[in-house]
Design a protein around this motif. Structure first.
Motif, PDB file in Angstrom:
ATOM      1  N   ILE A   1       0.832  -1.203   0.000  1.00  0.00           N
ATOM      2  CA  ILE A   1       0.000   0.000   0.000  1.00  0.00           C
ATOM      3  C   ILE A   1       0.871   1.258   0.000  1.00  0.00           C
ATOM      4  O   ILE A   1       0.593   2.228  -0.727  1.00  0.00           O
ATOM      5  CB  ILE A   1      -0.938  -0.019   1.225  1.00  0.00           C
ATOM      6  N   GLU A   2       1.928   1.253   0.799  1.00  0.00           N
ATOM      7  CA  GLU A   2       2.811   2.426   0.849  1.00  0.00           C
ATOM      8  C   GLU A   2       3.480   2.670  -0.499  1.00  0.00           C
ATOM      9  O   GLU A   2       3.592   3.823  -0.948  1.00  0.00           O
ATOM     10  CB  GLU A   2       3.873   2.213   1.935  1.00  0.00           C
ATOM     11  N   THR A   3       3.921   1.598  -1.162  1.00  0.00           N
ATOM     12  CA  THR A   3       4.584   1.766  -2.463  1.00  0.00           C
ATOM     13  C   THR A   3       3.615   2.300  -3.519  1.00  0.00           C
ATOM     14  O   THR A   3       3.930   3.241  -4.267  1.00  0.00           O
ATOM     15  CB  THR A   3       5.164   0.422  -2.930  1.00  0.00           C
ATOM     16  N   ILE A   4       2.421   1.709  -3.582  1.00  0.00           N
ATOM     17  CA  ILE A   4       1.446   2.169  -4.582  1.00  0.00           C
ATOM     18  C   ILE A   4       1.018   3.604  -4.293  1.00  0.00           C
ATOM     19  O   ILE A   4       0.890   4.427  -5.214  1.00  0.00           O
ATOM     20  CB  ILE A   4       0.231   1.225  -4.601  1.00  0.00           C
TER      21      ILE A   4
ATOM     22  N   ARG B   1       3.931   4.468 -15.639  1.00  0.00           N
ATOM     23  CA  ARG B   1       4.327   4.827 -17.005  1.00  0.00           C
ATOM     24  C   ARG B   1       3.215   5.451 -17.826  1.00  0.00           C
ATOM     25  O   ARG B   1       3.473   6.177 -18.772  1.00  0.00           O
ATOM     26  CB  ARG B   1       4.844   3.569 -17.708  1.00  0.00           C
ATOM     27  N   SER B   2       1.952   5.136 -17.479  1.00  0.00           N
ATOM     28  CA  SER B   2       0.851   5.650 -18.285  1.00  0.00           C
ATOM     29  C   SER B   2      -0.370   5.869 -17.398  1.00  0.00           C
ATOM     30  O   SER B   2      -0.438   5.384 -16.265  1.00  0.00           O
ATOM     31  CB  SER B   2       0.507   4.668 -19.412  1.00  0.00           C
ATOM     32  N   ARG B   3      -1.345   6.610 -17.931  1.00  0.00           N
ATOM     33  CA  ARG B   3      -2.590   6.834 -17.201  1.00  0.00           C
ATOM     34  C   ARG B   3      -3.347   5.521 -17.006  1.00  0.00           C
ATOM     35  O   ARG B   3      -4.010   5.324 -15.985  1.00  0.00           O
ATOM     36  CB  ARG B   3      -3.469   7.820 -17.976  1.00  0.00           C
ATOM     37  N   ARG B   4      -3.237   4.635 -17.975  1.00  0.00           N
ATOM     38  CA  ARG B   4      -3.913   3.346 -17.865  1.00  0.00           C
ATOM     39  C   ARG B   4      -3.357   2.547 -16.681  1.00  0.00           C
ATOM     40  O   ARG B   4      -4.116   1.980 -15.892  1.00  0.00           O
ATOM     41  CB  ARG B   4      -3.742   2.571 -19.160  1.00  0.00           C
ATOM     42  N   GLU B   5      -2.031   2.504 -16.568  1.00  0.00           N
ATOM     43  CA  GLU B   5      -1.426   1.796 -15.447  1.00  0.00           C
ATOM     44  C   GLU B   5      -1.763   2.496 -14.136  1.00  0.00           C
ATOM     45  O   GLU B   5      -2.003   1.842 -13.115  1.00  0.00           O
ATOM     46  CB  GLU B   5       0.097   1.710 -15.634  1.00  0.00           C
ATOM     47  N   TRP B   6      -1.783   3.831 -14.152  1.00  0.00           N
ATOM     48  CA  TRP B   6      -2.126   4.596 -12.940  1.00  0.00           C
ATOM     49  C   TRP B   6      -3.541   4.220 -12.465  1.00  0.00           C
ATOM     50  O   TRP B   6      -3.766   4.017 -11.276  1.00  0.00           O
ATOM     51  CB  TRP B   6      -2.039   6.083 -13.248  1.00  0.00           C
ATOM     52  N   SER B   7      -4.486   4.118 -13.396  1.00  0.00           N
ATOM     53  CA  SER B   7      -5.867   3.780 -13.036  1.00  0.00           C
ATOM     54  C   SER B   7      -5.962   2.352 -12.492  1.00  0.00           C
ATOM     55  O   SER B   7      -6.668   2.093 -11.509  1.00  0.00           O
ATOM     56  CB  SER B   7      -6.780   3.937 -14.251  1.00  0.00           C
ATOM     57  N   ALA B   8      -5.243   1.432 -13.113  1.00  0.00           N
ATOM     58  CA  ALA B   8      -5.270   0.045 -12.656  1.00  0.00           C
ATOM     59  C   ALA B   8      -4.691  -0.065 -11.242  1.00  0.00           C
ATOM     60  O   ALA B   8      -5.240  -0.771 -10.381  1.00  0.00           O
ATOM     61  CB  ALA B   8      -4.487  -0.834 -13.624  1.00  0.00           C
TER      62      ALA B   8
ATOM     63  N   ARG C   1      -7.110   1.173  -8.561  1.00  0.00           N
ATOM     64  CA  ARG C   1      -8.092   0.156  -8.163  1.00  0.00           C
ATOM     65  C   ARG C   1      -7.436  -0.908  -7.289  1.00  0.00           C
ATOM     66  O   ARG C   1      -8.036  -1.399  -6.320  1.00  0.00           O
ATOM     67  CB  ARG C   1      -8.718  -0.477  -9.409  1.00  0.00           C
ATOM     68  N   ARG C   2      -6.208  -1.266  -7.629  1.00  0.00           N
ATOM     69  CA  ARG C   2      -5.475  -2.252  -6.832  1.00  0.00           C
ATOM     70  C   ARG C   2      -5.263  -1.764  -5.401  1.00  0.00           C
ATOM     71  O   ARG C   2      -5.342  -2.545  -4.447  1.00  0.00           O
ATOM     72  CB  ARG C   2      -4.122  -2.518  -7.500  1.00  0.00           C
ATOM     73  N   LEU C   3      -5.054  -0.470  -5.249  1.00  0.00           N
ATOM     74  CA  LEU C   3      -4.851   0.105  -3.920  1.00  0.00           C
ATOM     75  C   LEU C   3      -6.077  -0.098  -3.038  1.00  0.00           C
ATOM     76  O   LEU C   3      -5.956  -0.463  -1.858  1.00  0.00           O
ATOM     77  CB  LEU C   3      -4.525   1.594  -4.043  1.00  0.00           C
ATOM     78  N   HIS C   4      -7.262   0.101  -3.595  1.00  0.00           N
ATOM     79  CA  HIS C   4      -8.491  -0.088  -2.811  1.00  0.00           C
ATOM     80  C   HIS C   4      -8.664  -1.554  -2.400  1.00  0.00           C
ATOM     81  O   HIS C   4      -9.114  -1.850  -1.280  1.00  0.00           O
ATOM     82  CB  HIS C   4      -9.701   0.385  -3.628  1.00  0.00           C
ATOM     83  N   VAL C   5      -8.291  -2.461  -3.294  1.00  0.00           N
ATOM     84  CA  VAL C   5      -8.382  -3.892  -2.966  1.00  0.00           C
ATOM     85  C   VAL C   5      -7.461  -4.230  -1.790  1.00  0.00           C
ATOM     86  O   VAL C   5      -7.858  -4.918  -0.839  1.00  0.00           O
ATOM     87  CB  VAL C   5      -8.033  -4.747  -4.193  1.00  0.00           C
ATOM     88  N   LEU C   6      -6.230  -3.736  -1.844  1.00  0.00           N
ATOM     89  CA  LEU C   6      -5.275  -4.023  -0.774  1.00  0.00           C
ATOM     90  C   LEU C   6      -5.709  -3.390   0.545  1.00  0.00           C
ATOM     91  O   LEU C   6      -5.528  -3.987   1.617  1.00  0.00           O
ATOM     92  CB  LEU C   6      -3.877  -3.531  -1.163  1.00  0.00           C
ATOM     93  N   GLU C   7      -6.267  -2.205   0.490  1.00  0.00           N
ATOM     94  CA  GLU C   7      -6.716  -1.541   1.719  1.00  0.00           C
ATOM     95  C   GLU C   7      -7.860  -2.319   2.363  1.00  0.00           C
ATOM     96  O   GLU C   7      -7.900  -2.481   3.595  1.00  0.00           O
ATOM     97  CB  GLU C   7      -7.138  -0.101   1.405  1.00  0.00           C
TER      98      GLU C   7
END
Length: 342
Positions: free
Chosen positions: A111-114, A135-142, A145-151
């Motif tokens: 979570i801290e890294t993301i 690297r891109s907005r697409r990766e940023w958006s993905a 969402r991954r951050l919310h899952v981990l939280e």
């Protein structure tokens, strides 16, 4: 210069704290295998039930509950088997707690890294070991969402940790026979002062293996005092001398009988703890010089090191590992035993 890894100070590694050796049980009769399966299944079911009770107790568990659990198991097995099962249960629960804490720490790190990378501009490069942006907005958006899952996952695991809840499965369920074998319970800790170091699973100096049967299966005994003697013999080739020395003076040796589904073989593992030995101070170990050894496929490369760790004298010991087992053992032993250096 920045960014270089700092070398940790040298230290003396302590010796092994325990020993485990294994022998295959060849020549078991059909009756032997039937008894082992029945004993393993009965004790395994009791171990599963006890583990469930321990997990349900969580952080509220105390010595009184432990005594009640052991008393309940004693009536369906024996006091010694009950003690072995409850000790194993506590070790499993403690291991699950350590794994749970490690999982929490891993989620926090992720979570801290993301979070850090999401806060950086897209495409930003890292600096001084810190990661940059995505690297891109697409990766940023993905990753958002991954951050919310981990939280969410971290919140659930933290709640389990604070409540003392752990989730433990005794064995997997990928293959039915392997799943059943993993759930069997045929192990017992050693007892110093008892005959040959173990009263419940006993192996004599000649390799005779006998088991003190639990009360419900006492009718299967083929020896006095409710014991069942296997038709085969256990032979410990590796460290067999150490094992024999221990049982000769009735020092504790723990045994575990287990079935390898893939090989269709039964094994017995013997293990014991080494007495704690004070490590030699590094300065004392360096006083007379050291030997550094590099093990290769066909030779040992050794260097004699002075007290400062500088190489001063090389040696090479060649050996051939092709051929039969006795042939491989002989040159390997010669090379190993002759690697002492002046």
């Amino acid at each position: 210069m920045g960014g270089l890894r700092q070398v940790t100070a040298s230290f003396v590694v302590p010796g092994p704290s325990g020993v485990a050796i294994r022998s295959s049980l060849k020549g078991l009769t059909g009756q032997d295998e039937t008894v082992l399966r029945l004993v393993g299944a009965l004790l395994g079911s009791l171990a599963s039930r006890d583990l469930r009770a321990r997990c349900a107790a969580g952080l509220d568990h105390d010595g009184e509950q432990w005594a009640r659990r052991k008393q309940a198991l004693t009536g369906e097995s024996s006091s010694r088997w009950a003690g072995s099962i409850t000790r194993s249960t506590h070790e499993q629960w403690a291991l699950a707690r350590r794994g749970q804490l490690a999982h929490i720490q891993g989620l926090q790190a992720g979570i801290e890294t993301i979070t850090h990378r999401l806060a950086q501009p897209v495409g930003a490069k890292g600096f001084k070991g810190a990661p940059g942006g995505y690297r891109s907005r697409r990766e940023w958006s993905a990753k958002s969402r991954r951050l919310h899952v981990l939280e969410d996952r971290l919140e659930q695991v933290r709640a389990d940790w604070e409540a003392g809840r752990v989730r433990v499965v005794r064995g997997g369920k990928k293959q039915r026979l392997r799943w059943e074998a993993e759930r069997w319970f045929l192990q017992f800790d050693g007892e110093s002062g008892k005959r040959y170091g173990n009263e419940t699973i006993r192996i004599t100096p000649s390799g005779e293996v006998s088991i003190k049967l639990p009360a419900p299966l006492a009718g299967l005994a083929n020896a006095p005092h409710g014991r069942y003697v296997l038709a085969c013999r256990a032979l410990f080739r590796h460290r067999g001398g150490q094992w024999a020395d221990r049982i000769a003076v009735n020092r504790a040796v723990a045994y575990r009988i287990h079935y390898d589904v893939g090989r269709n073989r039964w094994y017995v593992t013997a293990c014991w703890q080494n007495p704690p030995v004070r490590a030699v101070p590094l300065q004392a170990a360096r006083a007379g010089g050291l030997v550094g050894v590099d093990m290769n496929a066909d030779h040992l490369a050794a260097w004699r090191l002075d007290e400062h760790g500088n190489p001063v004298e090389p040696r090479r010991f060649d050996y051939q590992l092709d051929g039969t087992a006795p042939h491989r053992t002989a040159p390997h032993s010669t090379a190993t035993h002759n690697c002492g250096m002046p």
